[in-house]
Design a protein around this motif. Structure first.
Motif, PDB file in Angstrom:
ATOM      1  N   UNK A 105     -30.828  -6.584 -41.185  1.00 43.83           N
ATOM      2  CA  UNK A 105     -30.569  -6.235 -39.803  1.00 43.83           C
ATOM      3  C   UNK A 105     -29.709  -4.979 -39.700  1.00 43.83           C
ATOM      4  N   UNK A 106     -28.669  -4.877 -40.514  1.00 43.19           N
ATOM      5  CA  UNK A 106     -27.828  -3.685 -40.513  1.00 43.19           C
ATOM      6  C   UNK A 106     -28.099  -2.887 -41.770  1.00 43.19           C
ATOM      7  N   UNK A 107     -28.154  -1.554 -41.638  1.00 43.20           N
ATOM      8  CA  UNK A 107     -28.489  -0.697 -42.762  1.00 43.20           C
ATOM      9  C   UNK A 107     -27.252  -0.239 -43.526  1.00 43.20           C
ATOM     10  N   UNK A 108     -26.106  -0.167 -42.882  1.00 44.17           N
ATOM     11  CA  UNK A 108     -24.897   0.322 -43.516  1.00 44.17           C
ATOM     12  C   UNK A 108     -23.877  -0.796 -43.602  1.00 44.17           C
ATOM     13  N   UNK A 109     -23.002  -0.699 -44.602  1.00 46.77           N
ATOM     14  CA  UNK A 109     -21.924  -1.679 -44.634  1.00 46.77           C
ATOM     15  C   UNK A 109     -20.870  -1.296 -43.603  1.00 46.77           C
ATOM     16  N   UNK A 110     -19.941  -2.164 -43.356  1.00 45.32           N
ATOM     17  CA  UNK A 110     -18.990  -1.957 -42.262  1.00 45.32           C
ATOM     18  C   UNK A 110     -18.045  -0.787 -42.530  1.00 45.32           C
ATOM     19  N   UNK A 139     -18.725  -1.276 -27.138  1.00 47.95           N
ATOM     20  CA  UNK A 139     -18.015  -2.541 -27.316  1.00 47.95           C
ATOM     21  C   UNK A 139     -18.904  -3.731 -26.944  1.00 47.95           C
ATOM     22  N   UNK A 140     -19.630  -3.603 -25.844  1.00 48.65           N
ATOM     23  CA  UNK A 140     -20.544  -4.678 -25.441  1.00 48.65           C
ATOM     24  C   UNK A 140     -21.648  -4.860 -26.479  1.00 48.65           C
ATOM     25  N   UNK A 141     -22.157  -3.768 -27.027  1.00 45.98           N
ATOM     26  CA  UNK A 141     -23.181  -3.856 -28.064  1.00 45.98           C
ATOM     27  C   UNK A 141     -22.668  -4.523 -29.322  1.00 45.98           C
ATOM     28  N   UNK A 183     -27.708 -16.852 -34.878  1.00 43.39           N
ATOM     29  CA  UNK A 183     -28.916 -16.836 -35.687  1.00 43.39           C
ATOM     30  C   UNK A 183     -30.114 -16.233 -34.977  1.00 43.39           C
ATOM     31  N   UNK A 184     -29.912 -15.709 -33.802  1.00 42.55           N
ATOM     32  CA  UNK A 184     -30.998 -15.075 -33.034  1.00 42.55           C
ATOM     33  C   UNK A 184     -30.813 -13.560 -33.086  1.00 42.55           C
ATOM     34  N   UNK A 185     -31.265 -12.976 -34.172  1.00 37.61           N
ATOM     35  CA  UNK A 185     -31.051 -11.550 -34.379  1.00 37.61           C
ATOM     36  C   UNK A 185     -31.963 -10.685 -33.510  1.00 37.61           C
ATOM     37  N   UNK A 186     -32.931 -11.297 -32.854  1.00 34.75           N
ATOM     38  CA  UNK A 186     -33.797 -10.530 -31.958  1.00 34.75           C
ATOM     39  C   UNK A 186     -33.186 -10.382 -30.559  1.00 34.75           C
ATOM     40  N   UNK A 187     -32.080 -11.040 -30.293  1.00 36.49           N
ATOM     41  CA  UNK A 187     -31.440 -10.994 -28.986  1.00 36.49           C
ATOM     42  C   UNK A 187     -31.060  -9.570 -28.550  1.00 36.49           C
ATOM     43  N   UNK A 188     -30.402  -8.746 -29.396  1.00 35.60           N
ATOM     44  CA  UNK A 188     -30.092  -7.378 -28.948  1.00 35.60           C
ATOM     45  C   UNK A 188     -31.342  -6.557 -28.648  1.00 35.60           C
ATOM     46  N   UNK A 189     -32.387  -6.737 -29.423  1.00 37.50           N
ATOM     47  CA  UNK A 189     -33.628  -5.999 -29.187  1.00 37.50           C
ATOM     48  C   UNK A 189     -34.241  -6.418 -27.857  1.00 37.50           C
ATOM     49  N   UNK A 190     -34.228  -7.691 -27.571  1.00 34.69           N
ATOM     50  CA  UNK A 190     -34.756  -8.202 -26.313  1.00 34.69           C
ATOM     51  C   UNK A 190     -33.970  -7.655 -25.123  1.00 34.69           C
TER      52      UNK A 190
END
Length: 119
Positions: A1-6, A53-55, A66-73
């Motif tokens: 889901x994330x391409x870079x580390x923190x 911040x909201x993102x 566990x719903x990683x599609x939520x931001x895309x939606x």
């Protein structure tokens, strides 16, 4: 889901923020940026910070639920809403159906001392 580390994301974000902040200060000090534009830039920066911040909060919520599609939606919904609002404004102002009298863009490089009437 994330391409870079923190650590990479935090460093990149800080450097971009630092550079853009000093660009804004430089333009304000050298009077390249009129005061009204400076105020708009500060408002835009505050809105951008609130959106980031909201993102981030949304991505944390998505990972925990566990719903990683939520931001895309949600982003898809916001994009669709913005398209509907632009279309409604275009229809409301008659810009979409007018013959050459619709929305237009000015030149790319305009002296800040010029007004839109000078275009």
């Amino acid at each position: 889901f994330f391409f870079f580390n923190s650590k990479t994301a935090a460093t990149t974000s800080f450097i971009i923020f630092f550079c853009e902040l000093f660009n804004l200060v430089h333009f304000a000090v050298t009077d390249v940026l009129p005061e009204s534009h400076f105020q708009a830039a500060v408002i835009f920066a505050a809105c951008s910070f609130a959106g980031a911040l909201a993102g981030r909060m949304l991505s944390i919520l998505a990972m925990r639920s566990g719903r990683e599609s939520l931001p895309v939606f949600i982003l898809g919904l916001l994009l669709g809403l913005s398209a509907v609002l632009v279309l409604a404004r275009a229809l409301g102002t008659g810009a979409l159906l007018s013959d050459g009298g619709g929305w237009s863009l000015g030149p790319l490089c305009v002296d800040s001392r010029e007004t839109s009437e000078d275009w």
